[in-house]
Design a protein around this motif. Structure first.
Motif, PDB file in Angstrom:
ATOM      1  N   GLY A 181      55.860  36.882  47.221  1.00 20.86           N
ATOM      2  CA  GLY A 181      55.441  38.076  46.481  1.00 20.86           C
ATOM      3  C   GLY A 181      54.516  37.756  45.323  1.00 20.86           C
ATOM      4  N   LEU A 182      53.405  37.075  45.589  1.00 16.62           N
ATOM      5  CA  LEU A 182      52.449  36.670  44.549  1.00 16.62           C
ATOM      6  C   LEU A 182      51.100  37.373  44.747  1.00 16.62           C
ATOM      7  CD1 LEU A 182      53.191  32.829  44.631  1.00 16.62           C
ATOM      8  CD2 LEU A 182      54.163  34.552  43.088  1.00 16.62           C
ATOM      9  N   PRO A 183      51.016  38.674  44.443  1.00 14.69           N
ATOM     10  CA  PRO A 183      49.768  39.407  44.696  1.00 14.69           C
ATOM     11  C   PRO A 183      48.584  38.900  43.874  1.00 14.69           C
ATOM     12  CG  PRO A 183      51.275  40.761  43.419  1.00 14.69           C
ATOM     13  CD  PRO A 183      52.038  39.536  43.854  1.00 14.69           C
ATOM     14  N   ASP A 184      48.799  38.401  42.671  1.00 14.89           N
ATOM     15  CA  ASP A 184      47.685  37.900  41.857  1.00 14.89           C
ATOM     16  C   ASP A 184      47.025  36.700  42.532  1.00 14.89           C
ATOM     17  OD1 ASP A 184      48.170  39.879  40.001  1.00 14.89           O
ATOM     18  OD2 ASP A 184      49.273  38.573  38.635  1.00 14.89           O
ATOM     19  N   TYR A 185      47.823  35.820  43.122  1.00 13.18           N
ATOM     20  CA  TYR A 185      47.269  34.666  43.827  1.00 13.18           C
ATOM     21  C   TYR A 185      46.490  35.124  45.053  1.00 13.18           C
ATOM     22  CZ  TYR A 185      46.761  30.332  46.362  1.00 13.18           C
ATOM     23  OH  TYR A 185      46.229  29.263  47.048  1.00 13.18           O
ATOM     24  N   LEU A 186      47.050  36.061  45.797  1.00  9.13           N
ATOM     25  CA  LEU A 186      46.361  36.552  46.988  1.00  9.13           C
ATOM     26  C   LEU A 186      45.009  37.153  46.629  1.00  9.13           C
ATOM     27  CD1 LEU A 186      49.483  38.034  48.734  1.00  9.13           C
ATOM     28  CD2 LEU A 186      48.099  36.131  49.575  1.00  9.13           C
ATOM     29  N   ARG A 187      44.954  37.944  45.584  1.00 10.27           N
ATOM     30  CA  ARG A 187      43.682  38.547  45.164  1.00 10.27           C
ATOM     31  C   ARG A 187      42.713  37.481  44.672  1.00 10.27           C
ATOM     32  NH1 ARG A 187      42.025  43.051  44.449  1.00 10.27           N
ATOM     33  NH2 ARG A 187      41.312  42.893  42.304  1.00 10.27           N
ATOM     34  N   ALA A 188      43.196  36.498  43.939  1.00 10.88           N
ATOM     35  CA  ALA A 188      42.323  35.448  43.394  1.00 10.88           C
ATOM     36  C   ALA A 188      41.723  34.585  44.490  1.00 10.88           C
ATOM     37  CB  ALA A 188      43.102  34.571  42.403  1.00 10.88           C
ATOM     38  N   THR A 189      42.386  34.478  45.639  1.00 14.64           N
ATOM     39  CA  THR A 189      41.895  33.632  46.722  1.00 14.64           C
ATOM     40  C   THR A 189      41.218  34.448  47.825  1.00 14.64           C
ATOM     41  OG1 THR A 189      44.077  33.679  47.791  1.00 14.64           O
ATOM     42  CG2 THR A 189      43.600  31.824  46.291  1.00 14.64           C
ATOM     43  N   TRP A 190      41.018  35.728  47.577  1.00 17.39           N
ATOM     44  CA  TRP A 190      40.340  36.616  48.514  1.00 17.39           C
ATOM     45  C   TRP A 190      38.892  36.720  48.069  1.00 17.39           C
ATOM     46  CZ3 TRP A 190      44.132  40.476  50.752  1.00 17.39           C
ATOM     47  CH2 TRP A 190      43.620  41.106  51.899  1.00 17.39           C
ATOM     48  N   HIS A 191      37.940  36.505  48.950  1.00 16.88           N
ATOM     49  CA  HIS A 191      36.532  36.546  48.576  1.00 16.88           C
ATOM     50  C   HIS A 191      36.178  37.918  47.993  1.00 16.88           C
ATOM     51  CE1 HIS A 191      32.153  36.345  48.910  1.00 16.88           C
ATOM     52  NE2 HIS A 191      32.358  35.043  48.735  1.00 16.88           N
ATOM     53  N   PRO A 192      35.438  37.946  46.875  1.00 21.20           N
ATOM     54  CA  PRO A 192      35.105  39.227  46.236  1.00 21.20           C
ATOM     55  C   PRO A 192      34.410  40.226  47.159  1.00 21.20           C
ATOM     56  CG  PRO A 192      34.498  37.407  44.807  1.00 21.20           C
ATOM     57  CD  PRO A 192      34.936  36.805  46.123  1.00 21.20           C
ATOM     58  N   SER A 193      33.688  39.758  48.160  1.00 16.36           N
ATOM     59  CA  SER A 193      32.960  40.674  49.046  1.00 16.36           C
ATOM     60  C   SER A 193      33.879  41.477  49.967  1.00 16.36           C
ATOM     61  CB  SER A 193      31.944  39.897  49.892  1.00 16.36           C
ATOM     62  OG  SER A 193      32.601  39.048  50.819  1.00 16.36           O
ATOM     63  N   THR A 194      35.107  41.015  50.173  1.00 19.00           N
ATOM     64  CA  THR A 194      36.035  41.706  51.074  1.00 19.00           C
ATOM     65  C   THR A 194      37.386  41.999  50.426  1.00 19.00           C
ATOM     66  OG1 THR A 194      36.765  39.581  51.979  1.00 19.00           O
ATOM     67  CG2 THR A 194      34.999  40.725  53.168  1.00 19.00           C
ATOM     68  N   ARG A 195      37.560  41.619  49.164  1.00 19.39           N
ATOM     69  CA  ARG A 195      38.841  41.789  48.460  1.00 19.39           C
ATOM     70  C   ARG A 195      39.155  43.275  48.298  1.00 19.39           C
ATOM     71  NH1 ARG A 195      37.933  39.621  43.095  1.00 19.39           N
ATOM     72  NH2 ARG A 195      38.017  37.616  44.137  1.00 19.39           N
ATOM     73  N   PRO A 196      40.366  43.684  48.649  1.00 19.53           N
ATOM     74  CA  PRO A 196      40.740  45.088  48.448  1.00 19.53           C
ATOM     75  C   PRO A 196      40.899  45.386  46.957  1.00 19.53           C
ATOM     76  CG  PRO A 196      42.625  43.833  49.244  1.00 19.53           C
ATOM     77  CD  PRO A 196      41.443  42.901  49.254  1.00 19.53           C
ATOM     78  N   PRO A 197      40.705  46.636  46.571  1.00 16.48           N
ATOM     79  CA  PRO A 197      40.816  46.984  45.148  1.00 16.48           C
ATOM     80  C   PRO A 197      42.217  46.769  44.588  1.00 16.48           C
ATOM     81  CG  PRO A 197      40.448  48.948  46.482  1.00 16.48           C
ATOM     82  CD  PRO A 197      40.339  47.771  47.393  1.00 16.48           C
ATOM     83  N   ALA A 198      43.229  46.873  45.437  1.00 19.16           N
ATOM     84  CA  ALA A 198      44.603  46.681  44.976  1.00 19.16           C
ATOM     85  C   ALA A 198      45.412  46.055  46.099  1.00 19.16           C
ATOM     86  CB  ALA A 198      45.221  48.005  44.563  1.00 19.16           C
TER      87      ALA A 198
END
Length: 125
Positions: free
Chosen positions: A41-58
């Motif tokens: 349950g580490l959403p901050d890590y998932l967002r940080a490792t998701w490329h900005p071009s495809t990262r979901p807003p939340a």
């Protein structure tokens, strides 16, 4: 605690390093660490490792439906790398609540930028 990614290592010596901020050395390590981040349950890590071009807003892993997911295991099928691009094919198994186990197969694409690997997107089967 053994690492949720399925490698027979302690969490701190495996995905815990990447969760703490060290860059994953390759796309395979990043993919495994992202699986572990879903388990833990580490959403901050998932967002940080998701490329900005495809990262979901939340990405809310605290919503009631997400909290009902129990991750059952990860199997890596293939890892292919070519320079700063890579693909990892894997199967992850999970269960929602008391339901039947679900098998999710994906071929994920990754890119390395600025010395860090990022998840871009994937095709599910």
């Amino acid at each position: 605690m053994l690492c949720p990614c399925g490698i027979d290592r302690e969490y701190e010596d495996c995905c815990g390093r990447w969760h703490a901020g060290a860059p994953a050395p390759d796309a395979l390590a990043l993919m495994r660490s992202r699986y572990s981040a879903y388990v833990l349950g580490l959403p901050d890590y998932l967002r940080a490792t998701w490329h900005p071009s495809t990262r979901p807003p939340a990405l809310d892993l605290d919503d009631p439906e997400a909290r009902r997911v129990v991750w059952l295991g990860l199997q890596v099928k293939e890892h292919r790398a070519a320079g700063d691009r890579a693909e990892v094919e894997f199967v992850a198994r999970y269960r929602v609540g008391g339901g039947s186990a679900v098998r999710m197969a994906e071929r994920s694409r990754f890119v390395r930028e600025g010395g860090r690997w990022y998840y871009v997107d994937g095709d599910t089967a």
